[in-house]
Design an enzyme around this catalytic site. Structure first.
Site, short mmCIF file in Angstrom:
data_model
loop_
_atom_site.label_atom_id
_atom_site.label_comp_id
_atom_site.label_asym_id
_atom_site.label_seq_id
_atom_site.Cartn_x
_atom_site.Cartn_y
_atom_site.Cartn_z
CE LYS A 1 42.85 31.12 122.21
NZ LYS A 1 41.68 30.23 122.41
CB THR B 1 35.26 32.30 113.89
OG1 THR B 1 34.37 33.37 114.28
CG2 THR B 1 35.98 32.69 112.60
N GLY C 1 33.31 28.43 118.03
CA GLY C 1 33.97 27.27 118.61
C GLY C 1 35.44 27.11 118.26
CB THR C 2 37.99 29.23 116.57
OG1 THR C 2 37.63 30.42 117.28
CG2 THR C 2 37.41 29.27 115.17
N GLY C 3 38.08 28.47 119.67
CA GLY C 3 38.89 28.28 120.88
C GLY C 3 38.74 26.90 121.46
CB CYS C 4 35.77 24.75 122.02
SG CYS C 4 34.76 25.90 122.97
#
Length: 277
Positions: free
Chosen positions: A183, A215, A217-220
């Site tokens: 990412k 942003t 928690g965007t990866g989770c």
């Protein structure tokens, strides 16, 4: 049939990341979510102030209890914290997959290598990286590192351009995952491109950067949406396209929430909630 998806991850009491974000994303994407806790954290939108780890044996007990009773159609792995928990998760998953009928052993497994919190706190012990690489990455249908995580897994400098991103995606895939999504949100540019490395080559997914600090928690959220789409039968490229579109909407609608004074959460239910007042 409604699909069942298990998250193995840590807890965020402020609700924006970790297990809480995973369960929200599962629900928003139309699958039934389950959760195995690896760690409790004391955190909010401003950062992490404490971590309490679940004993590895009890992490395994949670996994075994779910697998002994519930059909599972995908697994998402987030925060594993240390080597002992990583070993417990890998051993339990190996046993669960081996117990399945031969035609169901290809259950999708998405690994989001949670290593550093948004505020900079370390969430993965250095000795756990070896276990993650050796035991868990070969189980992965899809690995979803951001640029710092990809660099840490490879013991290399952080990628600063598309060529370096692509090279690291290919190197990570050589460690065992069937596919790797690197990412590009940390790139210093107006764009936020992601690169997917599969057996068929490289696939780029383009996106404009959304000007927001919300942003958390965007990866989770992305990795959970990916697990949900894979559970429903999407191919990896299809799942990436759908999950990225969902996350873009969640980030764009984050301003409708009033949660904390730091990096606020995304709006997981942007397509379902009507904002009033």
């Amino acid at each position: 049939m409604i699909r069942n998806v298990l998250s193995i991850a840590g807890s965020d009491p402020s609700g924006g990341a970790g297990i809480q974000a995973d369960l929200k994303a599962f629900s928003a994407r139309g699958v039934y979510g389950m959760a195995v806790l690896t760690a409790l954290t004391a955190q909010n939108t401003q950062g992490v102030s404490g971590v309490h780890l679940v004993p590895p044996a009890f992490v395994a007990d949670q996994i075994n209890a779910v697998f002994a009773d519930v059909r599972f159609d995908a697994v998402k792995i987030g925060m594993i914290a240390n080597a002992g928990i990583a070993e417990a998760v890998a051993t339990a998953l190996d046993a669960a997959l081996a117990a399945l009928p031969a035609d169901r052993r290809g259950i999708p497994i998405v690994i989001d290598p949670v290593m550093i919190a948004k505020g900079g706190a370390a969430l993965l012990a250095p000795e756990a990286v070896d276990v993650l690489t050796r035991r868990l990455l070969p189980l992965a249908t899809l690995l979803t590192p951001n640029l710092p995580e990809a660099a840490a897994l490879l013991h290399q400098p952080v990628a600063t351009n598309r060529a370096e991103m692509a090279a690291q995606a290919e190197q990570l895939r050589a460690l065992g995952p069937a596919a790797v999504l690197v990412k590009g949100g940390h790139l210093d540019s107006d764009d936020s491109p992601d690169v997917l490395a599969t057996a068929d080559g490289l696939h780029w997914f383009e996106a404009r950067r959304v000007p927001t600090k919300n942003t958390h928690g965007t990866g989770c959220t992305l990795s959970s949406a990916l697990a949900a789409e894979l559970a429903k039968g999407a191919s990896v490229p299809e799942a990436v396209a759908i999950a990225k579109d969902y996350l873009a909407g969640a980030v764009a609608a984050a301003g409708s929430l009033t949660v904390g004074s730091g990096h606020g959460p995304v709006q997981h239910f942007h397509a379902l909630w009507k904002v009033t007042g």
